[in-house]
Enzyme design. Structure first.
Site, short mmCIF file in Angstrom:
data_model
loop_
_atom_site.label_atom_id
_atom_site.label_comp_id
_atom_site.label_asym_id
_atom_site.label_seq_id
_atom_site.Cartn_x
_atom_site.Cartn_y
_atom_site.Cartn_z
N LYS A 158 3.65 16.77 0.59
CA LYS A 158 2.12 17.17 0.95
C LYS A 158 2.02 18.50 1.86
O LYS A 158 0.89 19.10 1.82
CB LYS A 158 1.53 16.01 2.00
CG LYS A 158 1.34 14.84 0.84
CD LYS A 158 0.06 13.98 1.51
CE LYS A 158 -0.31 12.97 0.35
NZ LYS A 158 -1.45 12.35 0.97
N LYS A 178 3.29 12.10 -9.75
CA LYS A 178 2.55 11.19 -9.24
C LYS A 178 1.13 11.71 -9.82
O LYS A 178 0.76 12.81 -9.24
CB LYS A 178 2.62 10.63 -8.30
CG LYS A 178 1.87 9.45 -7.58
CD LYS A 178 2.11 9.19 -6.01
CE LYS A 178 0.87 9.94 -5.07
NZ LYS A 178 -0.40 9.33 -5.25
N LYS A 229 -4.95 11.70 -6.00
CA LYS A 229 -6.21 12.49 -5.60
C LYS A 229 -6.16 14.00 -5.29
O LYS A 229 -6.99 14.54 -5.74
CB LYS A 229 -6.92 11.67 -4.59
CG LYS A 229 -7.42 10.26 -4.98
CD LYS A 229 -8.17 9.75 -3.69
CE LYS A 229 -7.69 8.28 -3.12
NZ LYS A 229 -6.64 8.70 -1.95
P1 ATP Z 1 -3.69 11.71 -1.77
O1 ATP Z 1 -3.42 12.44 -2.56
O2 ATP Z 1 -4.97 11.82 -0.86
O3 ATP Z 1 -2.62 11.06 -0.96
P2 ATP Z 1 -3.50 9.01 -3.52
O4 ATP Z 1 -3.92 9.13 -4.84
O5 ATP Z 1 -2.01 9.11 -3.23
O6 ATP Z 1 -4.35 10.23 -2.55
P3 ATP Z 1 -3.77 7.18 -1.34
O7 ATP Z 1 -5.12 6.91 -0.78
O8 ATP Z 1 -2.86 7.74 -0.55
O9 ATP Z 1 -4.20 7.85 -3.11
O10 ATP Z 1 -3.32 5.70 -1.83
C1 ATP Z 1 -3.86 4.43 -2.55
C2 ATP Z 1 -2.99 3.27 -3.02
O11 ATP Z 1 -2.85 3.98 -4.22
C3 ATP Z 1 -1.67 3.19 -2.37
O12 ATP Z 1 -1.20 2.01 -2.31
C4 ATP Z 1 -0.77 4.12 -3.29
O13 ATP Z 1 0.55 3.85 -3.28
C5 ATP Z 1 -1.42 4.06 -4.62
N1 ATP Z 1 -1.09 5.01 -5.53
C6 ATP Z 1 -1.48 6.26 -5.42
N2 ATP Z 1 -1.33 7.14 -6.57
C7 ATP Z 1 -0.58 6.31 -7.26
C8 ATP Z 1 0.04 6.35 -8.61
N3 ATP Z 1 0.12 7.42 -9.35
N4 ATP Z 1 0.56 5.19 -9.17
C9 ATP Z 1 0.53 4.03 -8.45
N5 ATP Z 1 0.00 3.99 -7.34
C10 ATP Z 1 -0.63 5.07 -6.62
MG MG Z 2 -1.24 9.28 -1.29
#
Ligand code: ATP
Ligand code: MG
Length: 333
Positions: free
Chosen positions: A112, A195, A198
């Site tokens: 990050k 991955k 967001k």
């Molecule tokens: P950011 O980029 O802001 O970290 P993010 O997409 O990683 O956003 P989070 O809010 O950090 O989302 O995570 C919310 C939930 O979604 C967590 O349990 C995380 O493990 C899950 N998650 C996030 N991205 C994935 C993915 N690509 N596949 C499976 N689970 C995911």
């Molecule tokens: Mg995340």
């Protein structure tokens, strides 16, 4: 009944299919038979630069999406992290129990902070796994339903719980991660070894739940695959196609082997077209429902206040024990 706790950051206007298939789908299912606490992690969202107006809007958007998806506020507490002060309080205590080197081993900080560089990233981003440990331990949950990317943070959480328990007195329960094997990590459609996130640099590979369905369909049709034309599940050799099959399987329940057979000799175009249809059928009612919920913001605020009340009561009890056990002089009652 066993308790569960999990959270999601309001870091985008919309959740995506990684969030849904990796984590949120479990949130919905686990409401049956569990005492569930679901948190909108706005304090985590400020570890990177953010706009106050946008954050407030995204917090409400997050609540609406959770309810639209099937989280039932009558059964599960949906709450906003910053409305429960115990999160910040326990985070400080745990900061003081975490070794610097231990925090530095968290790989998500490296990912990050890569863009701006370690030197410019906030200390909050560096210590965010410790705040996350506090988020979890306050509620003493048995399970934490998350995606694979959170496994390392869950290990830190358990280590800190153990450390506190042995240094002071048994206070925390050691939580288990609850990770779905098939959908633990959904990949970016344009970059199928990264991955789906967001906060990814480009939205092109992210299927957002609130995107215009036409946009989602287009993103799926332009997903990166490979130069063969064989629909086969092979994460190493064919990450793009495998990711599409994972999503297809998760949304329809059709076994991957059956999908491989059904698309044998037909190429990727058919697979993508059909998956796009499945996705559009899924998001269309979801978008409508989310929009309806957003029409009554006062009601959303009420749901969140109620959730904060329930969460706050549990968290405050834990905090009282923690402060007492570490030797803080309590105020005269
Ligand atoms: P950011 O980029 O802001 O970290 P993010 O997409 O990683 O956003 P989070 O809010 O950090 O989302 O995570 C919310 C939930 O979604 C967590 O349990 C995380 O493990 C899950 N998650 C996030 N991205 C994935 C993915 N690509 N596949 C499976 N689970 C995911
Ligand atoms: Mg995340």
């Amino acid at each position: 009944v066993p308790r569960i706790l999990s959270g999601i950051q309001p870091t985008a206007d919309s959740f995506h299919f990684g969030n849904y298939l990796g984590a949120l789908r479990q949130w919905v299912d686990l409401q049956d038979g569990h005492d569930a606490f679901y948190m909108i992690a706005d304090m985590h969202a400020i570890t990177v630069a953010q706009d106050p107006k946008v954050l407030r809007e995204r917090t409400l958007l997050s609540a609406a999406q959770l309810i639209a998806m099937g989280i039932d506020p009558a059964r599960s507490a949906i709450f906003v992290q910053s409305q429960v002060p115990a999160h910040a309080q326990l985070a400080w205590v745990l900061n003081c129990l975490t070794a610097f080197g231990e925090a530095r081993r968290m790989t998500q900080f490296k990912d990050k902070s890569a863009k701006e560089g370690e030197g410019a990233a906030s200390v909050g981003l560096f210590t965010y796994p410790i705040l996350q440990a506090a988020d979890i331990l306050l509620y003493r949950p048995a399970y934490v339903p998350v995606g694979e990317d959170q496994r390392q943070h869950l290990e830190l959480t358990r280590d800190l719980a153990q450390r506190f328990n042995s240094r002071y007195k048994k206070t925390f329960k050691l939580p288990e991660p609850h990770i779905l094997k098939e959908t633990a990590k959904i990949f970016d459609l344009q970059n199928p070894t990264a991955k789906m996130s967001k906060s990814a640099p480009s939205p092109a590979g992210i299927i957002e739940l609130l995107d215009d369905p036409k946009v989602s369909a287009k993103k799926i049709r332009s997903a990166v695959t490979d130069s063969e034309a064989e629909v086969r599940f092979d994460v190493e050799a064919k990450p793009g196609v495998s990711n599409l099959l994972t999503i297809y399987n998760a949304l329809t329940g059709r076994p991957i082997a059956e999908l491989e057979q059904a698309y044998a000799g037909r190429g990727y175009g058919d697979l993508k077209g059909d998956l796009a249809e499945v996705v559009v059928d899924f998001v269309t009612p979801f978008r409508t429902r989310t929009r309806q919920l957003l029409d009554d913001r006062a009601e959303l605020q009420r749901v969140l206040s109620d959730g904060a009340e329930r969460a706050g009561a549990v968290a405050a009890r834990t905090m009282e024990q923690v402060y007492d056990r570490i030797g803080f002089l309590g105020r005269d009652a």
